[in-house]
Design a protein around this motif. Structure first.
Motif, PDB file in Angstrom:
ATOM      1  N   LEU A   5      41.103 -12.796 -27.416  1.00 47.73           N
ATOM      2  CA  LEU A   5      42.309 -11.901 -28.074  1.00 47.73           C
ATOM      3  C   LEU A   5      43.435 -12.669 -27.992  1.00 47.73           C
ATOM      4  N   THR A   6      44.386 -12.765 -29.086  1.00 53.55           N
ATOM      5  CA  THR A   6      45.824 -13.761 -29.096  1.00 53.55           C
ATOM      6  C   THR A   6      46.628 -12.717 -28.614  1.00 53.55           C
ATOM      7  N   PRO A   7      47.589 -13.128 -27.549  1.00 51.53           N
ATOM      8  CA  PRO A   7      48.728 -12.332 -27.291  1.00 51.53           C
ATOM      9  C   PRO A   7      49.720 -12.648 -28.375  1.00 51.53           C
ATOM     10  N   VAL A   8      50.589 -11.347 -28.202  1.00 50.44           N
ATOM     11  CA  VAL A   8      52.101 -11.457 -29.251  1.00 50.44           C
ATOM     12  C   VAL A   8      52.920 -10.885 -28.307  1.00 50.44           C
ATOM     13  N   ASP A  59      57.427 -11.044 -28.066  1.00 46.16           N
ATOM     14  CA  ASP A  59      58.777 -10.787 -28.999  1.00 46.16           C
ATOM     15  C   ASP A  59      59.729 -11.826 -28.615  1.00 46.16           C
ATOM     16  N   ALA A  60      60.914 -11.592 -29.146  1.00 48.48           N
ATOM     17  CA  ALA A  60      61.771 -12.842 -29.327  1.00 48.48           C
ATOM     18  C   ALA A  60      62.179 -13.364 -27.856  1.00 48.48           C
ATOM     19  N   GLU A  61      62.010 -12.343 -26.847  1.00 50.20           N
ATOM     20  CA  GLU A  61      62.434 -12.824 -25.380  1.00 50.20           C
ATOM     21  C   GLU A  61      61.127 -13.353 -24.767  1.00 50.20           C
ATOM     22  N   GLY A  62      60.002 -13.378 -25.359  1.00 47.46           N
ATOM     23  CA  GLY A  62      58.766 -13.787 -24.542  1.00 47.46           C
ATOM     24  C   GLY A  62      57.968 -12.767 -24.179  1.00 47.46           C
ATOM     25  N   VAL A  63      58.490 -11.443 -24.314  1.00 39.92           N
ATOM     26  CA  VAL A  63      57.695 -10.272 -23.602  1.00 39.92           C
ATOM     27  C   VAL A  63      56.590  -9.969 -24.411  1.00 39.92           C
ATOM     28  N   LEU A  64      55.448  -9.633 -23.441  1.00 41.80           N
ATOM     29  CA  LEU A  64      54.096  -9.498 -24.109  1.00 41.80           C
ATOM     30  C   LEU A  64      54.107  -8.130 -24.870  1.00 41.80           C
ATOM     31  N   THR A  65      53.818  -8.146 -26.068  1.00 44.73           N
ATOM     32  CA  THR A  65      54.040  -6.536 -26.806  1.00 44.73           C
ATOM     33  C   THR A  65      52.441  -6.031 -27.289  1.00 44.73           C
ATOM     34  N   VAL A 100      46.661  -4.231 -24.261  1.00 48.10           N
ATOM     35  CA  VAL A 100      45.858  -5.517 -23.792  1.00 48.10           C
ATOM     36  C   VAL A 100      45.830  -5.476 -22.293  1.00 48.10           C
ATOM     37  N   PRO A 101      44.704  -6.159 -21.875  1.00 51.31           N
ATOM     38  CA  PRO A 101      44.311  -6.324 -20.303  1.00 51.31           C
ATOM     39  C   PRO A 101      45.494  -7.186 -19.964  1.00 51.31           C
ATOM     40  N   CYS A 102      46.268  -6.640 -19.092  1.00 56.02           N
ATOM     41  CA  CYS A 102      47.319  -7.581 -18.301  1.00 56.02           C
ATOM     42  C   CYS A 102      47.549  -7.083 -16.899  1.00 56.02           C
ATOM     43  N   CYS A 103      48.153  -7.908 -16.025  1.00 59.79           N
ATOM     44  CA  CYS A 103      48.683  -7.500 -14.833  1.00 59.79           C
ATOM     45  C   CYS A 103      49.976  -8.201 -14.344  1.00 59.79           C
ATOM     46  N   ASP A 104      50.610  -7.636 -13.579  1.00 61.25           N
ATOM     47  CA  ASP A 104      51.847  -8.290 -13.102  1.00 61.25           C
ATOM     48  C   ASP A 104      51.469  -9.436 -12.091  1.00 61.25           C
ATOM     49  N   HIS A 105      52.394 -10.363 -11.998  1.00 56.96           N
ATOM     50  CA  HIS A 105      52.209 -11.603 -11.373  1.00 56.96           C
ATOM     51  C   HIS A 105      52.354 -11.444  -9.625  1.00 56.96           C
ATOM     52  N   ASP A 106      52.625 -10.152  -9.460  1.00 54.90           N
ATOM     53  CA  ASP A 106      52.847 -10.121  -7.948  1.00 54.90           C
ATOM     54  C   ASP A 106      51.588  -9.155  -7.339  1.00 54.90           C
ATOM     55  N   ALA A 107      50.644  -8.717  -8.414  1.00 54.18           N
ATOM     56  CA  ALA A 107      49.500  -8.139  -7.884  1.00 54.18           C
ATOM     57  C   ALA A 107      48.614  -8.605  -7.164  1.00 54.18           C
ATOM     58  N   SER A 108      47.927  -7.949  -6.400  1.00 54.52           N
ATOM     59  CA  SER A 108      46.999  -8.692  -5.411  1.00 54.52           C
ATOM     60  C   SER A 108      45.626  -8.849  -6.138  1.00 54.52           C
ATOM     61  N   LEU A 109      44.612  -9.724  -5.525  1.00 52.99           N
ATOM     62  CA  LEU A 109      43.533 -10.137  -6.472  1.00 52.99           C
ATOM     63  C   LEU A 109      42.648  -8.768  -6.450  1.00 52.99           C
ATOM     64  N   ALA A 153      47.865 -15.830 -36.420  1.00 48.79           N
ATOM     65  CA  ALA A 153      47.204 -15.278 -34.998  1.00 48.79           C
ATOM     66  C   ALA A 153      45.835 -15.891 -35.127  1.00 48.79           C
ATOM     67  N   LEU A 154      45.006 -15.860 -36.110  1.00 47.96           N
ATOM     68  CA  LEU A 154      43.901 -16.014 -36.333  1.00 47.96           C
ATOM     69  C   LEU A 154      43.632 -17.821 -35.890  1.00 47.96           C
ATOM     70  N   SER A 155      44.593 -18.659 -36.359  1.00 46.66           N
ATOM     71  CA  SER A 155      44.675 -19.973 -36.239  1.00 46.66           C
ATOM     72  C   SER A 155      44.878 -20.189 -34.651  1.00 46.66           C
ATOM     73  N   VAL A 156      45.607 -19.443 -34.019  1.00 48.25           N
ATOM     74  CA  VAL A 156      45.745 -19.763 -32.576  1.00 48.25           C
ATOM     75  C   VAL A 156      44.493 -19.042 -31.882  1.00 48.25           C
ATOM     76  N   LEU A 157      43.675 -18.224 -32.417  1.00 41.27           N
ATOM     77  CA  LEU A 157      42.648 -17.401 -31.883  1.00 41.27           C
ATOM     78  C   LEU A 157      41.417 -18.680 -31.788  1.00 41.27           C
ATOM     79  N   LEU A 158      41.500 -19.318 -33.116  1.00 43.26           N
ATOM     80  CA  LEU A 158      40.359 -20.323 -33.155  1.00 43.26           C
ATOM     81  C   LEU A 158      40.698 -21.545 -32.110  1.00 43.26           C
ATOM     82  N   SER A 159      41.741 -21.859 -31.891  1.00 41.25           N
ATOM     83  CA  SER A 159      42.126 -22.995 -31.070  1.00 41.25           C
ATOM     84  C   SER A 159      42.049 -22.753 -29.418  1.00 41.25           C
ATOM     85  N   HIS A 160      42.138 -21.365 -29.062  1.00 41.54           N
ATOM     86  CA  HIS A 160      41.750 -21.300 -27.781  1.00 41.54           C
ATOM     87  C   HIS A 160      40.388 -20.452 -27.710  1.00 41.54           C
TER      88      HIS A 160
END
Lengths: 548, 380
Positions: free
Chosen positions: B342-345, B347-353, B259-268, B331-338
């Motif tokens: 794409l609904t991010p998934v 894991d238990a630690e909160g890491v985007l998988t 999925v499209p993602c970037c680190d929080h310390d990346a430049s614009l 997941a569909l429910s979250v998709l519809l409400s935002h």
């Protein structure tokens, strides 16, 4: 204001008010004793307040008035104790004080009656005032116990408090304090006969109840399972109940008299023939019934059932009538006293031993417990069989086998046999109805789940249906037992004995004492039997289905 | 294994409750019989332990016709639980569970152990409730005892006739989930009757849909939903069958990892390049070291901001993402409400998988039975 008054009435004990007014009303208006110069002449009624002498008679009257006032005391606990004390006291004094006065009257009897009155064995009769006094005292006692129950007094305390008066009365009876009453005179004269008649009465009721229970449960079961038989069975037992007991005795007279004349050997031969025929018919039907058309099959089934019913009924009548005679013989033979008590003990010990095994885990603690626990049962069986043999031998021993008639077994037109048959028939209505209702009311899902888990039909009946219907059946048993105590008194008319003898004799000679001598034990028997059956019901009903 | 072979149940008045039923229930599977009332599902169930006799045909249990056993012997080897529960009210809970072992003459010590084990298994504490009577328990507790009792003598086969029918929906859902956990352990061969399609889909390995005594369709829940054989089946499973299917699919099996993602310390500039590369209007922002989802950034915000921290939308992970073990329906429910595509998934630690897109869900619902292998997954 109105509300306050309402609460006051709501909190007051109106039952105590009733009891007090009842007792005091009787003491004021009714005679407590009647003095008779001899057995036949009419007596002289004396009311409580007419008795000359000291103040205690007046005090009893005032005591009888107190519950009327106590009824409006607010403190439930104190009121309860006061009412229980007063109730007990009224009961005891109602019996005791008139007896004291009676003795005084008797010692000066000549002065009481007109000159020329024949005075022989003058007597003191208990009269209506004593009855109302006892009833009023008992009602007051009951009202007090109700208060105590609501105010949370312990069961033991209530039981003891309730029994005090009765215990004192028993002590007074045993000590001869009430011997002045003519009913006690009568009792002392006929005590031995009374004991025997009482015994007869008990055995009558229990034997009829046992027989009725077997037949009743079978019929109730049949009615609950077979929609076609249901109405017929319930109607039939209902109709039996409507036949007056006297008429039923009369109806049974003829066939039983004829049966009694039959020789034992010839009857045994006929019986074997009939039973064999029924058995053969049953076997044939079983072999071919699948191939018969529906109608023929039903018809032949009914025929076979009736064929089988005749020998079965004959056998049942013989066993019950003879059993009654044997039991009575066993109970009255002095030389069997030791064996009797030992066997009784074994029967008594057996269930205790069995249940103790589970509760105290004897199975592990006591080696061979599995086999040992049947020891009391074995002893009881051995003792019982010996007793039965002794009794039967005593009854039949002197007769030649060829000359033995059915009458020798206790079956004849009058006496035990028709009495027990009639009593058994009368017990059927409550037994059949309650068995039927008890079984019908079981949730079908419970039976279905039992079946689905693999209970056989017999296991389902004995382990599921019977335990669940048990409280309802027991209600029927208590109902039947009480009515049987009453009907058994009528059986005296056909020479069956029991307590009815005294009542009939008393009615014929207008002797109230004789009637009471028969009636009071009968009433006591009914009350005790009911209480005992209730206790039994409580013990045997699973806590899971007991009424809360 | 239970096999119905050409089974017919015909009553004297000519009514056929079960008409030519052929059905095989495999070892360790839950076969749900379902259909409108009067369709013969309960009759079919009750013929297995011979509470009802078969008119024609036969029922084989492990290859052996069930009428070769005495009915009572047969029934003691088959667990039986019904909607009305049918606990014996005059027996304690322990005694109720011990019924079949006692009928089979087990010794008392073994029975005691077995009963305590079973009560524990269904979540009834034997030391607290064991000596109580059924009426002292709640409806849900009674149903649990009913299940424990059916498992009493460890029968290989169980017949369950709406066993959770007598309780409220919340308790029912709990009981269903717990029972599936138990089934994971004991792996019984089960015939399960219900009239509730949701229960059938949730509980069944296979669903047999009956109508007027005839078998209409016998399939896995997913295939039944994906390929209803006729209008009757389509109507019976309901217009929301696609949603129901999504309920069967776990997010883990339907998500895309890339999925499209970037680190929080990346430049614009890096972010803009990333969006460009992915041809996307937005990207998720994750912690550079842990990979934990922090929020998202949109192309339109980049121009007016001086840093990514200023441009990004912060959001606690739970509010925009679904966990890996959620169902596709959630997941569909979250998709519809935002308003994402794409609904991010996480894991238990909160890491985007990964992520789930609406396109992906559509593909899943249209493709028949692709995730049959994933089914046991939902039985956590």
């Amino acid at each position: 204001m109105l509300d306050e008054r309402r609460t006051a009435i709501h909190n007051s004990n109106l039952i105590a008010f009733l009891g007090g007014s009842f007792a005091s009303f009787g003491f004021f208006f009714l005679p407590v004793i009647e003095i008779k110069p001899n057995r036949l002449a009419s007596g002289l009624p004396v009311s409580l307040l007419e008795i000359p002498g000291d103040m205690r008679y007046l005090l009893l009257f005032l005591l009888a008035l107190t519950p009327v006032l106590l009824a409006f005391v607010g403190d439930r606990n104190r009121r309860g104790w006061a009412l229980v004390a007063v109730g007990n006291l009224i009961v005891v004094l109602t019996l005791y004080l008139p007896a004291l006065a009676g003795s005084a009257y008797l010692s000066g009897a000549e002065a009481l009656f007109e000159a020329g009155t024949r005075i022989s064995n003058p007597r003191i009769l208990t009269s209506a005032g004593i009855a109302t006094g006892l009833a009023g005292g008992a009602i007051t006692l009951f009202a007090g116990l109700l208060d105590l129950e609501r105010s949370g007094a312990s069961r033991l305390a209530r039981g003891l408090a309730g029994a005090v008066g009765a215990l004192v009365v028993i002590v007074m009876l045993a000590g001869g304090r009430l011997d002045v009453y003519s009913i006690m005179v009568e009792y002392h004269a006929r005590g031995e006969a009374l004991a025997l008649r009482f015994l007869e009465h008990i055995v009558f009721v229990l034997v009829a109840l046992a027989a009725g229970l077997i037949v009743g449960i079978a019929l109730g079961l049949w009615a609950s399972r077979d929609a076609r038989a249901e109405d017929a069975i319930l109607y039939a037992v209902g109709i039996i109940q409507t036949v007056p007991s006297l008429a039923l005795f009369g109806i049974l007279l003829v066939p039983l008299a004829r049966l009694g004349d039959a020789h034992f050997l010839s009857l045994a031969r006929d019986w074997l023939l009939l039973a064999g025929l029924a058995l053969a018919a049953a076997l044939v039907l079983r072999r071919f019934h699948a191939r018969l058309p529906e109608r023929t099959r039903q018809f032949s089934l009914v025929t076979v059932i009736f064929l089988a019913l005749i020998p079965l009924a004959l056998l049942a009548v013989l066993i019950i009538a003879f059993g009654f005679e044997v039991v009575l013989t066993i109970l009255t033979m002095a030389e069997l006293a030791l064996l009797r008590s030992l066997t009784g003990l074994a029967i008594f010990v057996f269930p205790i031993f069995m249940s103790a095994g589970k509760r105290y885990d004897l199975e592990r603690k006591l080696p061979h417990y599995q086999r040992l626990r049947f020891l009391p049962l074995l002893a009881a069986a051995l003792g019982g069989l010996t007793l039965l043999a002794q009794g039967a031998g005593e009854l039949l021993g002197t007769n030649e086998l060829a000359e033995l008639t059915i009458r020798d077994f206790g079956v004849s037109g009058i006496g035990t046999a028709p009495a027990i048959i009639a009593l058994t028939l009368y017990s059927l209505l409550p037994l059949v109805r309650n068995t039927y209702a008890g079984l019908k009311n079981i949730d079908p899902a419970i039976i279905d789940s039992g079946k689905g888990m693999g209970f056989t039909a017999a296991q389902s009946f004995f382990r599921i249906e019977l335990p669940l219907a048990f409280p309802v059946i027991m209600a029927g048993v208590r109902n039947a037992a009480i009515s049987l105590v009453g009907i058994a008194a009528v059986a005296s008319i056909i020479g069956a004995g029991a307590l009815g003898d005294f009542i009939l004799l008393g009615v014929n000679s207008t002797s109230i004492d004789q009637i009471l001598l028969g009636a009071v034990p009968a009433v006591l028997l009914a009350v005790i039997l009911d209480a005992a059956l209730k206790v039994l019901e409580g013990l045997l009903t699973s806590p899971g289905i007991r009424q809360a | 294994m239970i096999e119905f072979k050409d089974v017919i149940k015909e009553y004297p008045n000519g009514f056929r409750a079960v008409d030519d039923l052929n059905l095989t229930v495999r070892d360790g599977e839950i076969c749900v019989l379902i259909g409108p009332s009067g369709c013969g599902k309960t009759t079919a169930l009750r013929m297995v332990n011979r509470l009802i006799d078969v008119t024609r045909g036969e029922i084989l249990i492990d290859g052996q016709p069930n009428d070769e056993f005495e009915p009572e012997v047969l029934r003691r080897q088959i667990g039986y639980a019904i909607q009305q529960i049918g606990l014996l009210p005059h027996m304690t809970i322990r005694d109720n569970v011990a019924i079949v072992p006692r009928l089979l003459d087990w010794d008392e010590e073994r029975i005691r152990q077995r009963v305590d084990l079973l009560l524990d298994m269904v979540g009834i504490d034997p030391s607290i409730h064991g000596d109580k009577y059924p009426r002292q328990l709640s409806g849900g507790q009674q149903q649990r005892v009913g299940v424990a009792r059916a498992l009493g003598a460890d029968p290989p086969i169980m017949l369950m006739d709406e066993p959770f029918g007598a309780v409220d929906p919340i308790t029912r859902a709990i009981l269903q989930e717990e029972f599936l956990q138990i089934q994971q352990e004991v792996s019984k061969t089960i015939i399960f009757v219900t009239h509730d399609i949701d229960e059938a889909i949730y509980m069944g390995d296979r669903i047999a849909l009956l109508r007027a005594g005839r078998l209409v369709q016998y399939d896995t829940p997913d295939d039944l939903l994906a390929m209803p054989r006729d209008d009757f089946v389509r109507e019976f499973v309901g217009a929301d069958r696609s949603l129901k299917r999504l309920h069967l699919i776990s997010v883990k099996d339907s998500m895309m990892n890339n999925v499209p993602c970037c680190d929080h310390d990346a430049s614009l500039e890096e972010v803009a390049a990333c969006l460009q590369r992915r041809q996307s209007d937005s990207a998720f922002v994750v912690d550079a070291s842990s990979g934990v989802l922090l929020g998202w950034v949109e192309r339109a915000d980049l121009a007016e901001s001086r840093s990514l921290a200023e441009a990004m939308h912060h959001a606690p992970a739970g509010s925009i993402a679904v966990p890996e073990d959620a169902t596709a329906r959630e997941a569909l429910s979250v998709l519809l409400s935002h308003s994402f595509d794409l609904t991010p998934v996480i894991d238990a630690e909160g890491v985007l998988t990964g992520g789930v897109s609406i396109q992906r869900l559509q593909d899943l619902v249209e493709a028949p039975g692709i995730h049959a292998a994933a089914q046991p997954e939902r039985r956590r």
